[in-house]
Scaffold this active site. Structure first.
Site, mmCIF file in Angstrom:
data_model
loop_
_atom_site.group_PDB
_atom_site.id
_atom_site.type_symbol
_atom_site.label_atom_id
_atom_site.label_comp_id
_atom_site.label_asym_id
_atom_site.label_seq_id
_atom_site.Cartn_x
_atom_site.Cartn_y
_atom_site.Cartn_z
ATOM 1 N N ARG A 69 42.591 35.948 29.134
ATOM 2 C CA ARG A 69 41.134 35.907 29.049
ATOM 3 C C ARG A 69 40.544 36.450 30.342
ATOM 4 O O ARG A 69 41.143 36.354 31.404
ATOM 5 C CB ARG A 69 40.649 34.462 28.849
ATOM 6 C CG ARG A 69 40.887 33.909 27.462
ATOM 7 C CD ARG A 69 40.298 32.517 27.309
ATOM 8 N NE ARG A 69 41.012 31.527 28.073
ATOM 9 C CZ ARG A 69 40.593 31.009 29.205
ATOM 10 N NH1 ARG A 69 39.420 31.342 29.716
ATOM 11 N NH2 ARG A 69 41.320 30.122 29.843
ATOM 12 N N TYR A 197 43.806 41.423 23.633
ATOM 13 C CA TYR A 197 44.525 40.171 23.925
ATOM 14 C C TYR A 197 43.884 38.963 23.230
ATOM 15 O O TYR A 197 42.658 38.801 23.246
ATOM 16 C CB TYR A 197 44.588 39.908 25.446
ATOM 17 C CG TYR A 197 44.976 38.471 25.711
ATOM 18 C CD1 TYR A 197 46.309 38.088 25.603
ATOM 19 C CD2 TYR A 197 44.025 37.496 25.962
ATOM 20 C CE1 TYR A 197 46.675 36.760 25.752
ATOM 21 C CE2 TYR A 197 44.377 36.166 26.116
ATOM 22 C CZ TYR A 197 45.702 35.801 26.009
ATOM 23 O OH TYR A 197 46.053 34.487 26.140
ATOM 24 N N LYS A 206 38.281 30.701 21.061
ATOM 25 C CA LYS A 206 37.430 30.238 22.146
ATOM 26 C C LYS A 206 35.982 30.715 21.967
ATOM 27 O O LYS A 206 35.034 29.973 22.250
ATOM 28 C CB LYS A 206 37.985 30.710 23.498
ATOM 29 C CG LYS A 206 39.346 30.089 23.854
ATOM 30 C CD LYS A 206 39.285 28.619 23.799
ATOM 31 C CE LYS A 206 40.529 27.789 24.006
ATOM 32 N NZ LYS A 206 41.687 28.189 24.654
ATOM 33 N N HIS A 226 37.483 21.370 24.160
ATOM 34 C CA HIS A 226 38.806 21.980 24.426
ATOM 35 C C HIS A 226 39.848 20.859 24.432
ATOM 36 O O HIS A 226 40.356 20.480 25.482
ATOM 37 C CB HIS A 226 38.743 22.691 25.786
ATOM 38 C CG HIS A 226 39.889 23.606 26.067
ATOM 39 N ND1 HIS A 226 40.170 24.069 27.332
ATOM 40 C CD2 HIS A 226 40.824 24.155 25.264
ATOM 41 C CE1 HIS A 226 41.225 24.879 27.292
ATOM 42 N NE2 HIS A 226 41.650 24.934 26.051
ATOM 43 N N SER A 248 43.347 25.000 30.553
ATOM 44 C CA SER A 248 44.354 25.915 30.009
ATOM 45 C C SER A 248 45.670 25.770 30.762
ATOM 46 O O SER A 248 45.680 25.652 31.987
ATOM 47 C CB SER A 248 43.861 27.358 30.124
ATOM 48 O OG SER A 248 42.647 27.488 29.428
ATOM 49 N N CYS A 250 47.710 23.307 30.921
ATOM 50 C CA CYS A 250 47.921 22.008 31.562
ATOM 51 C C CYS A 250 48.503 20.973 30.607
ATOM 52 O O CYS A 250 48.440 19.777 30.867
ATOM 53 C CB CYS A 250 46.623 21.499 32.174
ATOM 54 S SG CYS A 250 46.177 22.390 33.671
ATOM 55 N N ASP A 277 44.426 22.479 20.590
ATOM 56 C CA ASP A 277 43.562 23.211 21.532
ATOM 57 C C ASP A 277 42.069 22.906 21.390
ATOM 58 O O ASP A 277 41.365 22.888 22.385
ATOM 59 C CB ASP A 277 43.793 24.714 21.363
ATOM 60 C CG ASP A 277 43.331 25.532 22.554
ATOM 61 O OD1 ASP A 277 43.714 25.205 23.696
ATOM 62 O OD2 ASP A 277 42.572 26.502 22.359
ATOM 63 N N ARG A 369 52.618 34.412 24.571
ATOM 64 C CA ARG A 369 52.207 33.385 23.600
ATOM 65 C C ARG A 369 52.906 33.557 22.262
ATOM 66 O O ARG A 369 53.398 34.628 21.933
ATOM 67 C CB ARG A 369 50.691 33.474 23.392
ATOM 68 C CG ARG A 369 49.873 33.280 24.661
ATOM 69 C CD ARG A 369 48.959 32.099 24.578
ATOM 70 N NE ARG A 369 48.411 31.734 25.883
ATOM 71 C CZ ARG A 369 47.826 30.564 26.103
ATOM 72 N NH1 ARG A 369 47.717 29.672 25.147
ATOM 73 N NH2 ARG A 369 47.353 30.279 27.297
HETATM 74 P P1 GTP Z 1 46.498 26.507 26.645
HETATM 75 O O1 GTP Z 1 47.113 26.962 25.366
HETATM 76 O O2 GTP Z 1 46.382 27.591 27.659
HETATM 77 O O3 GTP Z 1 45.196 25.822 26.440
HETATM 78 O O4 GTP Z 1 47.566 25.493 27.355
HETATM 79 P P2 GTP Z 1 47.979 23.977 27.052
HETATM 80 O O5 GTP Z 1 47.001 23.047 27.690
HETATM 81 O O6 GTP Z 1 48.241 23.800 25.608
HETATM 82 O O7 GTP Z 1 49.344 23.835 27.890
HETATM 83 P P3 GTP Z 1 50.867 23.749 27.410
HETATM 84 O O8 GTP Z 1 51.144 22.506 26.615
HETATM 85 O O9 GTP Z 1 51.242 25.033 26.791
HETATM 86 O O10 GTP Z 1 51.626 23.569 28.814
HETATM 87 C C1 GTP Z 1 51.438 24.460 29.885
HETATM 88 C C2 GTP Z 1 52.502 24.270 30.930
HETATM 89 O O11 GTP Z 1 52.521 22.927 31.421
HETATM 90 C C3 GTP Z 1 53.913 24.548 30.406
HETATM 91 O O12 GTP Z 1 54.628 25.286 31.363
HETATM 92 C C4 GTP Z 1 54.509 23.162 30.243
HETATM 93 O O13 GTP Z 1 55.904 23.181 30.360
HETATM 94 C C5 GTP Z 1 53.830 22.371 31.358
HETATM 95 N N1 GTP Z 1 53.735 20.928 31.010
HETATM 96 C C6 GTP Z 1 53.237 20.397 29.880
HETATM 97 N N2 GTP Z 1 53.322 19.039 29.878
HETATM 98 C C7 GTP Z 1 53.891 18.700 31.063
HETATM 99 C C8 GTP Z 1 54.239 17.435 31.661
HETATM 100 O O14 GTP Z 1 54.050 16.350 31.100
HETATM 101 N N3 GTP Z 1 54.797 17.486 32.908
HETATM 102 C C9 GTP Z 1 55.018 18.675 33.556
HETATM 103 N N4 GTP Z 1 55.567 18.622 34.766
HETATM 104 N N5 GTP Z 1 54.700 19.890 33.018
HETATM 105 C C10 GTP Z 1 54.148 19.897 31.791
HETATM 106 C C1 SPV Z 2 43.422 29.030 26.777
HETATM 107 O O1 SPV Z 2 43.405 29.879 27.685
HETATM 108 O O2 SPV Z 2 42.918 27.895 26.918
HETATM 109 C C2 SPV Z 2 44.104 29.345 25.487
HETATM 110 C C3 SPV Z 2 44.516 30.728 25.244
HETATM 111 O O3 SPV Z 2 44.260 28.472 24.657
HETATM 112 S S1 SPV Z 2 43.194 31.757 24.743
HETATM 113 O O4 SPV Z 2 43.155 31.789 23.291
HETATM 114 O O5 SPV Z 2 43.495 33.087 25.250
HETATM 115 O O6 SPV Z 2 41.968 31.239 25.259
HETATM 116 MN MN MN Z 3 43.427 26.436 25.389
#
Ligand code: GTP
Ligand code: SPV
Ligand code: MN
Length: 583
Positions: A69, A197, A206, A226, A248, A250, A277, A369
């Site tokens: 983004r 993208y 989003k 979110h 994002s 996290c 999400d 992704r």
């Molecule tokens: P978006 O799709 O961008 O909104 O991301 P998201 O919030 O869905 O994050 P996602 O679950 O894909 O995790 C992002 C990163 O955080 C990855 O590298 C995970 O491995 C890491 N992660 C997730 N949960 C934990 C946790 O409980 N502990 C740690 N140390 N890392 C974590």
């Molecule tokens: C984020 O960045 O929080 C995502 C990926 O979930 S995107 O769809 O590119 O916003």
């Molecule tokens: Mn997201």
């Protein structure tokens, strides 16, 4: 496909502007999608993966300058700058329409325009909203077919109504200097140009479901957030629902698909995924807050996804999935950093170059992704399609904080909970030894996604609380606290279940807590079978007052930009916190 006069007039205008060679309506049939996959493979836009090992899966590589983004090129064009607020880029709608008109003029010459009717939420549900995306990218069509409900059923549902969000996307030259992701919340219009993208071009996600929908929610009395949504089932078979907002990358997708630790699994605890999400939240007739996931698929971060961290996500992507910017193994399957097992001896990286473990660049882009259908998730909730959604017992905010935030705390009440969300922050990078990462303030994880003035957004959250007779409790978590060696103190992932259990026990009035300056903290978190030093646990469940005095300074500074629009209740909570820390 439709006689809707409003749709036809708008479509004619966009055709006259973009001048495509042909126009194709997407009816949503598998036959049409299969023909488009074949066409997209033939042009090299996508590549078919190993049919035996990954049936129905494809790989797409974006341009190297188009991998995420683009917040600096994302605009909220309300009639006044004041309405968009200090956290959004703004331009006068007239000026912006003019600028975009020039960029879109003839942008689809020699190309096909696809007309994609889509529904955010189950088709026909009273909470669902319809959009139509015009795009010259088959990749967009195929992704929208996974991420949303598309096709004839949607256009039939719309009937003669003009109540739809107008979405226009042209790939054009993928020119980063002329890339624009623009929202006109007062016209229900989104225009995206010069990107291919995900978040920039899958306009239901989003752009619509957060930026436009948050504006709609403000005007109509609901919330677009979110947030992931999960159901936690206890051994008695009762399911309680939690909605959680993390910035994002996290941990939303990971938490939404959590697999409980063995001893809790044996007792009968389960987690069910409703969304990973985005959540749309409304007050139900029973006085509780109800949430729906408006999406139909997951657009998840690939790196770090493994059988150890998120087996459910991995299982979801084993068929009918589009991978973007991951590495390609010699056997036609995919790979990314953090996958189980050893790195392949040879692969093609996300840029299409030869790669070996000796290469210094990453094989998969860090923001690579997967786009996978939600219904393939082994732990998808039985309520995933429920038109009314699920009742929320707890709202959880969280971010990456090396030092400040404890593992978990509960807010005192709704107003204080809104303050906790409004003061959310997350470190941009994991800290090195002894150092603290760069803190970015990200209220409710919505800084990049709020379609109006964030001061008004806080006020809307406060007003919502007054309209929910039986509101969820509000909590804050942090899985990312670091020790003095820069290592995560908390095991995270499946073990986060232990924290979720405390949260739901608090909602039931069952778990003990001690009151401290920032909220209620657990006297104890269940650590059965967990090899964790009690001193580490005690640290995770404590705060450093000096760190928090600095924190309060940062919060006050951040709030300055909102001026008069900062609700008095938020200022009052900040003053109360500061007074307690100084007492
Ligand atoms: P978006 O799709 O961008 O909104 O991301 P998201 O919030 O869905 O994050 P996602 O679950 O894909 O995790 C992002 C990163 O955080 C990855 O590298 C995970 O491995 C890491 N992660 C997730 N949960 C934990 C946790 O409980 N502990 C740690 N140390 N890392 C974590
Ligand atoms: C984020 O960045 O929080 C995502 C990926 O979930 S995107 O769809 O590119 O916003
Ligand atoms: Mn997201």
């Amino acid at each position: 496909m439709t006689n809707n006069k409003i749709v036809k007039a708008w479509l004619d205008e966009q055709i006259a502007l973009t001048k495509p060679d042909s126009v194709v309506w997407i009816d949503g049939t598998e036959a049409q999608l299969e023909a488009l996959r074949a066409e997209s493979c033939a042009s090299g836009e996508i590549m078919k993966l190993n049919e035996e090992k990954l049936p129905g899966c494809y790989l797409h590589r974006t341009a190297v300058n188009d991998v995420a983004r683009v917040e600096d090129r994302t605009f909220i064009c309300t009639s006044t700058k004041e309405e968009a607020g200090p956290t959004n880029n703004w331009e006068d709608p007239k000026v912006m329409y003019d600028k975009l008109g020039k960029l879109f003029d003839g942008s689809m010459k020699g190309r096909t325009m696809y007309v994609i009717p889509f529904s955010m939420g189950p088709v026909g549900s009273p909470f669902s909203k319809i959009g139509i995306e015009l795009s010259d990218s088959i990749y967009v069509v195929l992704n929208m077919a996974i991420m949303t409900r598309i096709g004839k059923a949607v256009i039939d549902q719309l009937g003669d109504s003009g109540d739809f969000v107008k979405c226009l996307h042209a790939r054009k030259d993928i020119d980063a200097q002329n890339r624009y992701i623009v929202h006109f919340p007062q016209d229900n219009t989104i225009m995206s140009v010069n990107s291919g993208y995900g978040g920039n071009v899958l306009l239901g996600k989003k752009c619509f479901a957060l930026r436009i929908a948050s504006y709609m929610g403000w005007k109509e009395g609901w919330l677009a957030e979110h947030m992931l949504i999960l159901g936690l089932e206890n051994p008695k078979g009762e399911v309680k629902y939690i909605a959680a907002a993390f910035p994002s990358a996290c941990g939303k997708t990971n938490l939404a698909m959590l697999i409980p630790p063995e001893y809790l699994k044996e007792q009968g605890y389960k987690v069910w995924t409703v969304g990973d999400d985005i959540a749309w939240l409304r007050v139900g007739p029973d006085g509780r807050l109800w949430a729906v996931n408006p999406e139909a698929g997951f657009f998840g971060v690939a790196p770090g996804t493994s059988n150890k961290t998120n087996a459910n996500a991995l299982a979801t992507t084993m068929s009918n999935t589009i991978f973007t910017n991951v590495a390609l193994r010699d056997d036609g399957t995919v790979w990314w950093e953090g996958m189980d097992g050893d790195a392949p001896g040879h692969a093609i990286d996300w840029k299409g170059n030869e790669w070996t473990p000796a290469s210094k660049d990453k094989a998969a882009h860090p923001n690579s992704r997967f786009t996978a259908p939600a219904k393939q998730c082994p732990c998808i909730s039985s309520e995933f399609e429920a038109p009314q959604g699920v009742p929320i017992s707890a709202i959880v905010f969280g971010g990456r904080r090396a030092k400040a935030a404890p593992l978990v705390f509960q807010s005192f009440d709704w107003q204080h909970g809104v303050f906790v969300g409004a003061t959310m922050a997350s470190e941009t990078t994991a800290a090195a030894i002894g150092e603290v990462g760069v803190v970015r303030r990200d209220p409710m994880a919505m800084i990049p996604f709020c379609g109006y003035h964030m001061g008004d957004y806080f006020a809307h959250w406060l007003a919502m609380g007054k309209n929910i007779p039986n509101p969820p409790q509000i909590f804050h978590v942090n899985w990312f606290r670091l020790d003095e060696n820069g290592k995560f103190m908390w095991p995270g992932f499946g073990d986060n279940m232990r924290v979720l259990n405390w949260i739901l026990d608090r909602c039931d009035g069952k778990a003990d807590a001690k009151e401290c300056e920032i909220g209620y903290m657990p006297t104890q978190i269940d650590t059965t079978d967990l090899d964790i030093d009690p001193a580490v646990m005690a640290n995770l469940l404590s705060i450093d007052k000096n760190v928090w005095k600095e924190e309060v300074k940062g919060q006050r500074e951040f709030f300055e930009m909102f001026g008069d629009k900062l609700p008095a209740a938020i200022k009052e909570e900040l003053d109360k916190l500061e007074a307690k820390l100084n007492a």
